[in-house]
Design an enzyme around this catalytic site. Structure first.
Site, PDB file in Angstrom:
ATOM      1  N   GLU A  11      35.417  70.882  -7.711  1.00  0.00           N
ATOM      2  CA  GLU A  11      35.188  71.496  -6.386  1.00  0.00           C
ATOM      3  C   GLU A  11      36.298  72.460  -5.986  1.00  0.00           C
ATOM      4  O   GLU A  11      36.068  73.305  -5.135  1.00  0.00           O
ATOM      5  CB  GLU A  11      34.969  70.440  -5.309  1.00  0.00           C
ATOM      6  CG  GLU A  11      36.132  69.544  -5.010  1.00  0.00           C
ATOM      7  CD  GLU A  11      35.802  68.574  -3.860  1.00  0.00           C
ATOM      8  OE1 GLU A  11      35.079  68.959  -2.937  1.00  0.00           O
ATOM      9  OE2 GLU A  11      36.291  67.444  -3.895  1.00  0.00           O
TER      10      GLU A  11
ATOM     11  N   HIS B  29      26.877  57.042 -26.705  1.00  0.00           N
ATOM     12  CA  HIS B  29      25.430  57.221 -26.464  1.00  0.00           C
ATOM     13  C   HIS B  29      25.084  58.667 -26.147  1.00  0.00           C
ATOM     14  O   HIS B  29      24.061  58.944 -25.542  1.00  0.00           O
ATOM     15  CB  HIS B  29      25.006  56.310 -25.306  1.00  0.00           C
ATOM     16  CG  HIS B  29      25.225  54.860 -25.591  1.00  0.00           C
ATOM     17  ND1 HIS B  29      24.445  54.143 -26.469  1.00  0.00           N
ATOM     18  CD2 HIS B  29      26.193  54.021 -25.173  1.00  0.00           C
ATOM     19  CE1 HIS B  29      24.892  52.904 -26.547  1.00  0.00           C
ATOM     20  NE2 HIS B  29      25.957  52.787 -25.767  1.00  0.00           N
TER      21      HIS B  29
ATOM     22  N   GLU C  58      35.561  60.625  -9.636  1.00  0.00           N
ATOM     23  CA  GLU C  58      36.293  61.279  -8.543  1.00  0.00           C
ATOM     24  C   GLU C  58      37.239  62.348  -9.091  1.00  0.00           C
ATOM     25  O   GLU C  58      37.339  63.446  -8.555  1.00  0.00           O
ATOM     26  CB  GLU C  58      37.067  60.229  -7.734  1.00  0.00           C
ATOM     27  CG  GLU C  58      37.954  60.770  -6.638  1.00  0.00           C
ATOM     28  CD  GLU C  58      37.231  61.621  -5.589  1.00  0.00           C
ATOM     29  OE1 GLU C  58      35.988  61.612  -5.543  1.00  0.00           O
ATOM     30  OE2 GLU C  58      37.926  62.343  -4.836  1.00  0.00           O
TER      31      GLU C  58
ATOM     32  N   ASN D 269      53.096  59.905  18.603  1.00  0.00           N
ATOM     33  CA  ASN D 269      52.276  60.074  17.401  1.00  0.00           C
ATOM     34  C   ASN D 269      52.594  58.897  16.500  1.00  0.00           C
ATOM     35  O   ASN D 269      53.748  58.663  16.153  1.00  0.00           O
ATOM     36  CB  ASN D 269      52.607  61.390  16.681  1.00  0.00           C
ATOM     37  CG  ASN D 269      51.843  61.492  15.358  1.00  0.00           C
ATOM     38  OD1 ASN D 269      50.775  60.894  15.200  1.00  0.00           O
ATOM     39  ND2 ASN D 269      52.403  62.216  14.416  1.00  0.00           N
ATOM     40  N   GLY D 270      51.571  58.107  16.142  1.00  0.00           N
ATOM     41  CA  GLY D 270      51.784  56.950  15.266  1.00  0.00           C
ATOM     42  C   GLY D 270      50.962  55.766  15.745  1.00  0.00           C
ATOM     43  O   GLY D 270      50.050  55.910  16.555  1.00  0.00           O
TER      44      GLY D 270
ATOM     45  N   LYS E 157      37.058  66.301  -8.061  1.00  0.00           N
ATOM     46  CA  LYS E 157      38.206  67.047  -7.516  1.00  0.00           C
ATOM     47  C   LYS E 157      38.415  68.338  -8.302  1.00  0.00           C
ATOM     48  O   LYS E 157      38.600  69.400  -7.725  1.00  0.00           O
ATOM     49  CB  LYS E 157      39.484  66.195  -7.592  1.00  0.00           C
ATOM     50  CG  LYS E 157      39.598  65.128  -6.536  1.00  0.00           C
ATOM     51  CD  LYS E 157      39.918  65.669  -5.177  1.00  0.00           C
ATOM     52  CE  LYS E 157      38.898  65.648  -4.095  1.00  0.00           C
ATOM     53  NZ  LYS E 157      37.774  64.846  -4.001  1.00  0.00           N
TER      54      LYS E 157
ATOM     55  N   CYS F 294      48.249  62.998  15.649  1.00  0.00           N
ATOM     56  CA  CYS F 294      48.555  63.596  16.954  1.00  0.00           C
ATOM     57  C   CYS F 294      49.665  64.644  16.816  1.00  0.00           C
ATOM     58  O   CYS F 294      50.361  64.694  15.818  1.00  0.00           O
ATOM     59  CB  CYS F 294      49.030  62.507  17.917  1.00  0.00           C
ATOM     60  SG  CYS F 294      47.875  61.176  18.062  1.00  0.00           S
TER      61      CYS F 294
ATOM     62  N   LYS G 152      33.479  71.127   4.979  1.00  0.00           N
ATOM     63  CA  LYS G 152      34.226  69.869   5.112  1.00  0.00           C
ATOM     64  C   LYS G 152      33.284  68.731   5.477  1.00  0.00           C
ATOM     65  O   LYS G 152      33.427  67.627   4.995  1.00  0.00           O
ATOM     66  CB  LYS G 152      35.324  69.999   6.167  1.00  0.00           C
ATOM     67  CG  LYS G 152      36.173  68.747   6.328  1.00  0.00           C
ATOM     68  CD  LYS G 152      36.841  68.356   5.025  1.00  0.00           C
ATOM     69  CE  LYS G 152      37.530  67.021   5.098  1.00  0.00           C
ATOM     70  NZ  LYS G 152      37.928  66.535   3.750  1.00  0.00           N
TER      71      LYS G 152
ATOM     72  N   TRP H 110      44.758  62.566  18.321  1.00  0.00           N
ATOM     73  CA  TRP H 110      43.723  62.253  17.327  1.00  0.00           C
ATOM     74  C   TRP H 110      43.492  60.760  17.505  1.00  0.00           C
ATOM     75  O   TRP H 110      44.365  59.948  17.187  1.00  0.00           O
ATOM     76  CB  TRP H 110      44.234  62.584  15.940  1.00  0.00           C
ATOM     77  CG  TRP H 110      43.383  62.050  14.825  1.00  0.00           C
ATOM     78  CD1 TRP H 110      43.526  60.867  14.163  1.00  0.00           C
ATOM     79  CD2 TRP H 110      42.225  62.678  14.248  1.00  0.00           C
ATOM     80  NE1 TRP H 110      42.556  60.721  13.228  1.00  0.00           N
ATOM     81  CE2 TRP H 110      41.743  61.803  13.242  1.00  0.00           C
ATOM     82  CE3 TRP H 110      41.566  63.869  14.463  1.00  0.00           C
ATOM     83  CZ2 TRP H 110      40.626  62.096  12.473  1.00  0.00           C
ATOM     84  CZ3 TRP H 110      40.463  64.161  13.683  1.00  0.00           C
ATOM     85  CH2 TRP H 110      39.994  63.280  12.720  1.00  0.00           C
TER      86      TRP H 110
ATOM     87  N   ARG I  25      46.246  70.449  13.487  1.00  0.00           N
ATOM     88  CA  ARG I  25      46.369  69.051  13.061  1.00  0.00           C
ATOM     89  C   ARG I  25      45.110  68.252  13.374  1.00  0.00           C
ATOM     90  O   ARG I  25      44.954  67.132  12.945  1.00  0.00           O
ATOM     91  CB  ARG I  25      47.577  68.395  13.740  1.00  0.00           C
ATOM     92  CG  ARG I  25      48.912  69.039  13.425  1.00  0.00           C
ATOM     93  CD  ARG I  25      49.996  68.604  14.398  1.00  0.00           C
ATOM     94  NE  ARG I  25      50.357  67.219  14.256  1.00  0.00           N
ATOM     95  CZ  ARG I  25      51.313  66.786  13.411  1.00  0.00           C
ATOM     96  NH1 ARG I  25      51.954  67.659  12.670  1.00  0.00           N
ATOM     97  NH2 ARG I  25      51.611  65.512  13.318  1.00  0.00           N
TER      98      ARG I  25
HETATM   99  C1  AGP Z   1      34.931  65.457  -1.405  1.00  0.00           C
HETATM  100  O1  AGP Z   1      36.125  66.089  -1.843  1.00  0.00           O
HETATM  101  C2  AGP Z   1      33.990  66.408  -0.719  1.00  0.00           C
HETATM  102  N1  AGP Z   1      34.637  67.080   0.348  1.00  0.00           N
HETATM  103  C3  AGP Z   1      32.667  65.739  -0.353  1.00  0.00           C
HETATM  104  O2  AGP Z   1      32.165  65.150  -1.509  1.00  0.00           O
HETATM  105  C4  AGP Z   1      32.746  64.644   0.741  1.00  0.00           C
HETATM  106  O3  AGP Z   1      33.424  63.514   0.242  1.00  0.00           O
HETATM  107  C5  AGP Z   1      31.301  64.249   1.124  1.00  0.00           C
HETATM  108  O4  AGP Z   1      30.667  65.387   1.664  1.00  0.00           O
HETATM  109  C6  AGP Z   1      31.247  63.102   2.131  1.00  0.00           C
HETATM  110  O5  AGP Z   1      31.825  63.489   3.338  1.00  0.00           O
HETATM  111  P1  AGP Z   1      32.104  62.356   4.444  1.00  0.00           P
HETATM  112  O6  AGP Z   1      33.096  61.401   3.835  1.00  0.00           O
HETATM  113  O7  AGP Z   1      32.661  63.088   5.620  1.00  0.00           O
HETATM  114  O8  AGP Z   1      30.806  61.676   4.727  1.00  0.00           O
END
Ligand code: AGP
Length: 623
Positions: A504, A520, A497, A103-104, A501, A2, A618, A77, A28
């Protein structure tokens, strides 16, 4: 999370300052907003909308408020209570004379609410207990003052506020007004950020400096458990007991863009360093006492539901899928059958999906098309859906049978970081209650597990200190184009992961591989100087990881080992990032954060658009 903005002063149009502040705080992320101004007749004018600031602006400007002495406003939020006008802030007491923005998360709001059973509550939020508590204490204090003189009202308000703040448990940044004391704003902070802007006979209160930077660069940063008194001519700081404190003023050198990121260059690095709070807010009020109905109260899922499913089937995309994989390892390590699927691959499993499986979807946005389709396939198959989601009111949260929200606040950067560790936090909470209810965890062990879980945010803060060391590693490997990440067991998803990171946001080639798989095939790609990130914590597979590291070193790899203070003695590596030792099942949290920081600084060194990487969105709302 928030956003708060407040203003008291005689030089400016209060409504305009609040509107500008809300617009500056929109970044935010929010789902509703509102404002309250106090006019000179001592009337609170309250406006709240579900939706954008522009909608609020239209409503407020139509009312053309005059002779306003001070005001507070808020972007919400949603955490407790769906996005809706009645849940938007500011919240008021029974007589609409006291208004609060917050906020919290108030951890003990249910207990506090029981003390207020004569009060008329209008929302589902935790925040609303605050104005009613202040009202209750003011009434008690006023009853003691036989003669009510105006000079009493300010200290009565202040005393009530101090007493309420000391009753609150959890996190808060607060701003409060009482119609009987025009021009006065009281504020307080614990864990959630709060700053004061200082003008000429005017003061601003905000969640961050972006809310008032266009008016002044003179700022006080409010510390935890500090109380602030503001009126147009005075500012004073107090500790939680009401004892006056002195504070140094700061001059902000940021521009607005940097201010929106709290002084960080990118949202991603800001969100990496918010993970302790996101983790804490996600486990808060959900862990102890284990032998209670708190989990059912939080999610609606009954003990019988927790005990009756045949196995748990995790489904997600991208980073959320890596959380699913961690979930699989976690639940299996406690003897609970589990599976994990990419949501995009899930449709190919539907003919063999056991309808007694609990399908647990994990998604930050709650709008990912593949994940949503998996929910619908599973529901058609007769499965119950448990969702771990960050966005309250999102499509997945509305279509699931039960939801456990991650409370990490809006994640702005495309690359998911704080949402991921908050998903892990949610998984730890889910595991605790399922394992205990299914007799896989005795109460004594459950309490031990819970106590270690509650300490994880402190561990995360220690890991932040490895930032400078990680930057040195980045300098050493910045000319490389191929990276390999490898691990075993519950950290294998973290190898995936870490590689994601880096891929991407830096556009470099990076692969995550199970260490046992190296011989393998993948070991063939190792060439002289190739960076290999090896997660080698002191878990059950340390000896095997140690020999995997020797294998790649023998072929010329430059090994970046992720160790804890025990395993670092057994591992040979070119670089050792050392993190605090935790129980094996919590190690994904300690291993992922250095890899997020590493990926960030590799991309930063390449000068890339880290928050908005090419080709990515996103939330992937298309299949
Ligand atoms: C992760 O860094 C990416 N932005 C992407 O893999 C993301 O995690 C994936 O699209 C899933 O999104 P969601 O968690 O909103 O479902």
């Amino acid at each position: 999370m928030c956003g708060i903005i407040g203003y008291t002063g005689t030089k400016r149009d209060v409504v305009k300052v609040l509107i500008n502040g809300l617009k500056r705080l929109e970044y935010r992320g929010y789902d509703s907003c509102g404002s309250a101004v106090l006019n000179c007749e001592g009337k609170i004018e309250l406006d709240r909308v579900k939706g954008r600031v522009d909608l609020l602006v239209q409503r407020v400007l139509e009312k053309n408020y005059k002779n306003v002495s001070c005001g507070i406003a808020h972007t919400r939020w949603a955490t407790h209570g769906i996005p809706a006008e009645e849940n938007a802030h500011p919240h008021t007491d029974c007589r609409n004379e006291i208004v609060v923005v917050h906020n919290g998360i108030i951890e003990n709001y249910l207990e506090l609410k029981t003390e207020l059973n004569k009060h008329d509550f209008k929302s589902e939020t935790d925040t609303e207990v605050i104005p009613h508590l202040i009202e209750e204490l003011i009434n008690q204090n006023l009853r003691k003052e036989v003669i009510i003189k105006s000079e009493f009202l300010q200290p009565v308000f202040f005393k009530a506020f101090i007493d309420v703040v000391s009753k609150l448990k959890g996190s808060f940044a607060l701003a409060v007004m009482w119609s009987k004391v025009p021009g006065v704003i009281l504020a307080a902070r614990r864990f959630s950020p709060l700053v004061i802007g200082v003008g000429e006979e005017e003061f601003f209160v905000s969640s961050d400096v972006a809310g008032f930077l266009e008016y002044t660069k003179k700022t006080y940063f409010v510390d935890d458990d500090e109380i602030v008194f503001l009126d147009p001519k005075n500012i004073a700081f107090f500790d939680i007991n009401g004892k006056k404190k002195n504070k140094e003023i700061s001059l902000i050198s940021w521009d607005i863009k940097m201010a929106e990121k709290g002084g960080y260059r990118h949202f991603m690095i800001k969100e990496i360093f918010e993970q302790d709070i996101g983790f804490e807010n996600t486990i808060m009020r959900r862990v102890l006492p284990v032998d209670s109905n708190l989990f059912e109260r939080e999610t609606g899922i009954s003990d019988n539901d927790l005990k009756s499913f045949s196995h748990i089937h995790f489904v997600g995309c991208g980073t959320a899928y890596h959380a699913c994989l961690c979930g699989k390892y976690l639940f299996e390590s406690f003897g609970i059958a589990a599976d994990a699927d990419l949501a995009s691959e899930f449709p190919y499993r539907q003919n063999v999906l056991d309808k007694n499986a609990l399908v647990c979807v994990i998604t930050q946005s709650g709008e990912t098309a593949d994940t949503l389709e998996a929910v619908r396939i599973a529901k058609r198959n007769g499965n119950k859906i448990f969702a771990i989601v960050n966005v309250v009111g999102s499509t997945v949260s509305r279509e699931a049978n039960w939801v456990l929200y991650t409370h990490c606040g809006p994640e702005i950067a495309v690359a998911s970081t704080k949402a991921f560790t908050s998903q892990l936090a949610a998984l730890y909470v889910l595991l605790l209650h399922i394992a205990y209810k299914r007799d896989k965890l005795l109460i004594t062990k459950a309490r031990e597990y819970a106590k270690e879980l509650i300490e994880i945010p402190k561990v995360i803060r220690k890991i932040f200190k490895s930032e400078e060391y990680i930057k040195k590693i980045v300098d050493d490997v910045s000319d490389k184009n191929d990276f390999l990440y490898t691990a075993r067991g519950i950290n294998y998803p973290i190898a995936l992961e870490g590689a994601l990171k880096l891929k991407e946001i830096s556009y470099l080639h990076a692969e995550g591989y199970a260490a046992g798989e190296m011989k393998h095939g993948p070991i063939a790609i190792i060439n002289e100087g190739m960076p290999v990130v090896a997660i080698s914590l002191s878990t059950s597979d340390l000896e095997l990881m140690r020999s995997n590291i020797e294998e790649v070193k023998a072929r010329g790899a430059k090994v970046i080992a992720l160790c804890d203070d025990v395993s670092s003695k057994y591992v040979r590596a070119d670089w050792k990032i050392i993190v605090p030792k935790v129980s094996e099942w919590f190690s994904p949290v300690t291993s992922v954060i250095p890899l997020q920081i590493f990926a960030y600084y590799v991309a930063f060194k390449k000068g890339l658009d880290i928050d908005k990487p090419r080709n990515l969105a996103k939330s992937v709302t298309v299949k």
